[in-house]
Design an enzyme around this catalytic site. Structure first.
Site, PDB file in Angstrom:
ATOM      1  N   ILE A   1       0.818  -1.224   0.000  1.00 29.94           N
ATOM      2  CA  ILE A   1       0.000   0.000   0.000  1.00 29.94           C
ATOM      3  C   ILE A   1       0.852   1.275   0.000  1.00 29.94           C
ATOM      4  O   ILE A   1       0.315   2.372  -0.136  1.00 29.94           O
ATOM      5  CB  ILE A   1      -1.032   0.023   1.150  1.00 29.94           C
ATOM      6  CG1 ILE A   1      -0.332  -0.019   2.514  1.00 29.94           C
ATOM      7  CG2 ILE A   1      -2.033  -1.115   0.993  1.00 29.94           C
ATOM      8  CD1 ILE A   1      -1.281   0.311   3.668  1.00 29.94           C
TER       9      ILE A   1
ATOM     10  N   ASN B   1      -7.103  -2.255   6.122  1.00 26.74           N
ATOM     11  CA  ASN B   1      -6.695  -2.972   7.322  1.00 26.74           C
ATOM     12  C   ASN B   1      -5.176  -3.016   7.517  1.00 26.74           C
ATOM     13  O   ASN B   1      -4.691  -3.003   8.641  1.00 26.74           O
ATOM     14  CB  ASN B   1      -7.254  -4.401   7.255  1.00 26.74           C
ATOM     15  CG  ASN B   1      -6.568  -5.335   8.234  1.00 26.74           C
ATOM     16  OD1 ASN B   1      -6.829  -5.293   9.433  1.00 26.74           O
ATOM     17  ND2 ASN B   1      -5.668  -6.181   7.732  1.00 26.74           N
TER      18      ASN B   1
ATOM     19  N   TYR C   1       3.042   5.083  16.429  1.00 29.39           N
ATOM     20  CA  TYR C   1       1.842   4.273  16.152  1.00 29.39           C
ATOM     21  C   TYR C   1       0.584   5.005  16.640  1.00 29.39           C
ATOM     22  O   TYR C   1      -0.406   5.117  15.912  1.00 29.39           O
ATOM     23  CB  TYR C   1       1.981   2.912  16.840  1.00 29.39           C
ATOM     24  CG  TYR C   1       0.840   1.945  16.595  1.00 29.39           C
ATOM     25  CD1 TYR C   1       0.737   1.253  15.392  1.00 29.39           C
ATOM     26  CD2 TYR C   1      -0.128   1.713  17.569  1.00 29.39           C
ATOM     27  CE1 TYR C   1      -0.304   0.353  15.163  1.00 29.39           C
ATOM     28  CE2 TYR C   1      -1.167   0.814  17.361  1.00 29.39           C
ATOM     29  CZ  TYR C   1      -1.250   0.133  16.156  1.00 29.39           C
ATOM     30  OH  TYR C   1      -2.285  -0.748  15.945  1.00 29.39           O
TER      31      TYR C   1
HETATM   32  P1  NDP Z   1      -0.768  -8.553  11.232  1.00 24.01           P
HETATM   33  O1  NDP Z   1       0.641  -8.072  11.330  1.00 24.01           O
HETATM   34  O2  NDP Z   1      -1.111  -9.891  11.768  1.00 24.01           O
HETATM   35  O3  NDP Z   1      -1.273  -8.473   9.717  1.00 24.01           O
HETATM   36  C1  NDP Z   1      -1.051  -7.305   8.972  1.00 24.01           C
HETATM   37  C2  NDP Z   1      -0.871  -7.674   7.524  1.00 24.01           C
HETATM   38  O4  NDP Z   1      -0.626  -6.456   6.801  1.00 24.01           O
HETATM   39  C3  NDP Z   1       0.342  -8.585   7.312  1.00 24.01           C
HETATM   40  O5  NDP Z   1       0.020  -9.623   6.420  1.00 24.01           O
HETATM   41  C4  NDP Z   1       1.360  -7.639   6.732  1.00 24.01           C
HETATM   42  O6  NDP Z   1       2.294  -8.258   5.871  1.00 24.01           O
HETATM   43  C5  NDP Z   1       0.497  -6.685   5.947  1.00 24.01           C
HETATM   44  N1  NDP Z   1       1.204  -5.460   5.616  1.00 24.01           N
HETATM   45  C6  NDP Z   1       2.184  -4.836   6.316  1.00 24.01           C
HETATM   46  N2  NDP Z   1       2.655  -3.788   5.617  1.00 24.01           N
HETATM   47  C7  NDP Z   1       1.979  -3.760   4.457  1.00 24.01           C
HETATM   48  C8  NDP Z   1       2.027  -2.921   3.307  1.00 24.01           C
HETATM   49  N3  NDP Z   1       2.908  -1.926   3.206  1.00 24.01           N
HETATM   50  N4  NDP Z   1       1.173  -3.177   2.289  1.00 24.01           N
HETATM   51  C9  NDP Z   1       0.305  -4.193   2.360  1.00 24.01           C
HETATM   52  N5  NDP Z   1       0.213  -5.042   3.396  1.00 24.01           N
HETATM   53  C10 NDP Z   1       1.052  -4.824   4.442  1.00 24.01           C
HETATM   54  O7  NDP Z   1      -1.642  -7.417  11.941  1.00 24.01           O
HETATM   55  P2  NDP Z   1      -3.108  -7.449  12.582  1.00 24.01           P
HETATM   56  O8  NDP Z   1      -3.987  -8.355  11.825  1.00 24.01           O
HETATM   57  O9  NDP Z   1      -2.955  -7.620  14.047  1.00 24.01           O
HETATM   58  O10 NDP Z   1      -3.500  -5.925  12.362  1.00 24.01           O
HETATM   59  C11 NDP Z   1      -4.296  -5.477  11.307  1.00 24.01           C
HETATM   60  C12 NDP Z   1      -4.667  -4.024  11.571  1.00 24.01           C
HETATM   61  O11 NDP Z   1      -5.282  -3.930  12.848  1.00 24.01           O
HETATM   62  C13 NDP Z   1      -3.469  -3.078  11.586  1.00 24.01           C
HETATM   63  O12 NDP Z   1      -3.837  -1.853  10.986  1.00 24.01           O
HETATM   64  C14 NDP Z   1      -3.228  -2.880  13.080  1.00 24.01           C
HETATM   65  O13 NDP Z   1      -2.597  -1.641  13.371  1.00 24.01           O
HETATM   66  C15 NDP Z   1      -4.643  -2.930  13.615  1.00 24.01           C
HETATM   67  N6  NDP Z   1      -4.731  -3.255  15.037  1.00 24.01           N
HETATM   68  C16 NDP Z   1      -4.291  -4.474  15.500  1.00 24.01           C
HETATM   69  C17 NDP Z   1      -4.369  -4.740  16.848  1.00 24.01           C
HETATM   70  C18 NDP Z   1      -3.910  -6.030  17.445  1.00 24.01           C
HETATM   71  O14 NDP Z   1      -3.827  -6.119  18.683  1.00 24.01           O
HETATM   72  N7  NDP Z   1      -3.627  -7.058  16.671  1.00 24.01           N
HETATM   73  C19 NDP Z   1      -4.900  -3.755  17.797  1.00 24.01           C
HETATM   74  C20 NDP Z   1      -5.338  -2.545  17.185  1.00 24.01           C
HETATM   75  C21 NDP Z   1      -5.259  -2.310  15.846  1.00 24.01           C
HETATM   76  P3  NDP Z   1       3.737  -8.692   6.479  1.00 24.01           P
HETATM   77  O15 NDP Z   1       3.452  -9.735   7.476  1.00 24.01           O
HETATM   78  O16 NDP Z   1       4.494  -9.220   5.301  1.00 24.01           O
HETATM   79  O17 NDP Z   1       4.327  -7.445   7.077  1.00 24.01           O
END
Ligand code: NDP
Length: 246
Positions: A65, A87, A149
């Site tokens: 992204i 997301n 963050y």
């Molecule tokens: P994960 O790290 O488990 O999943 C995030 C996914 O996004 C990964 O597959 C990652 O790929 C991908 N990603 C990272 N950078 C990019 C990029 N530049 N372009 C496209 N994809 C990308 O995170 P969560 O599922 O836990 O989190 C999802 C969202 O929820 C995030 O925005 C997070 O900030 C938010 N959130 C999560 C919380 C939590 O406790 N889990 C709490 C509050 C908010 P890769 O693994 O290769 O980096």
């Protein structure tokens, strides 16, 4: 890309794992064709293949992204986008004294600017029942040891409110979800002990599950939800209420 379908189409970023993967599964179960995107091509292809095998209407697309051209190119290849779920995001623990401006910029490039680019592009192509759901974090309220963050997620809340006002006259609704602590790979830095301690700090006595967030995404992404916009819904097991210490 496929997508010659009468089903509504949802585009989900960061869908290889965690909240994005659960969201793709839930949206597919609720009748969407889901374009699952992630920076990790192999991972998103494997996740989409598993969902497709189980009967979901999904496809995988590699997308970083941060790459504005790639975001626009992907949107151009979509026959329609009825719902965008912004997301993808990163998280990092670092005390302010150790934070560099590069750390700060990297956080904003992914957590805010990538979200903006896709929201702008998707909104330009959406019809009157378009929906945008941005994943913020309860951390937008304030938290220690990750100022970059926290700031990025506060920006997501502001972006959501601004877009909601601009797009409401066109019937496009924009909302954010602020998850509490959700048990996904993003928590890899935490030990089992630290996770158990975190769980007891939540009023509901457990960490959140990706499915808890996916359910709210699906509600907000539905064309039937017509009178909620610009809101940030806390899905955090009550943690943001404070209290319970005595
Ligand atoms: P994960 O790290 O488990 O999943 C995030 C996914 O996004 C990964 O597959 C990652 O790929 C991908 N990603 C990272 N950078 C990019 C990029 N530049 N372009 C496209 N994809 C990308 O995170 P969560 O599922 O836990 O989190 C999802 C969202 O929820 C995030 O925005 C997070 O900030 C938010 N959130 C999560 C919380 C939590 O406790 N889990 C709490 C509050 C908010 P890769 O693994 O290769 O980096």
């Amino acid at each position: 890309m496929s997508q010659q379908t009468d089903m509504p189409i949802a585009l989900v970023t960061g869908a290889a794992r965690g909240i994005g993967l659960a969201t793709a599964e839930r949206l597919a179960a609720d009748g969407f064709h889901v374009v699952m995107t992630d920076v990790d091509r192999q991972a998103v292809e494997a996740s989409a293949a598993a969902l497709a095998e189980a009967g979901s209407s999904v496809e995988a697309q590699e997308l970083d992204i941060r790459d504005e051209r790639a975001c626009d190119a992907l949107l151009n290849r979509c026959s329609r986008v009825d719902a965008l779920v912004n997301n993808a995001g990163i998280f990092e623990v670092k005390k302010t004294a150790d934070l560099t401006t590069d750390d700060f910029r990297r956080m904003f490039d992914i957590n805010v600017i990538g979200m903006f680019v896709l929201a702008r592009g998707a909104a330009a192509r959406m019809t009157a029942s378009g929906r945008i759901v941005n994943i913020a974090s309860r951390a937008y309220l304030g938290a220690v040891d990750y100022a970059h963050y926290v700031s990025s997620k506060a920006a997501v809340v502001g972006l959501t409110r601004a877009l909601a006002l601009e797009l409401a006259p066109r019937g496009i609704l924009v909302n954010a979800i602020a998850p509490g602590v959700i048990d996904t790979p993003i928590l890899a830095a935490w030990s089992d002990e630290a996770r158990a301690k975190l769980a007891t700090a939540q009023p509901v006595g457990r960490l959140g599950r990706p499915e808890d967030i996916a359910a709210m995404v699906s509600f907000l992404a539905s064309a039937k939800t017509g009178f909620i916009t610009g809101q940030t819904i806390l899905v955090d097991g009550g943690r943001s209420l404070g209290g319970l210490a005595t």
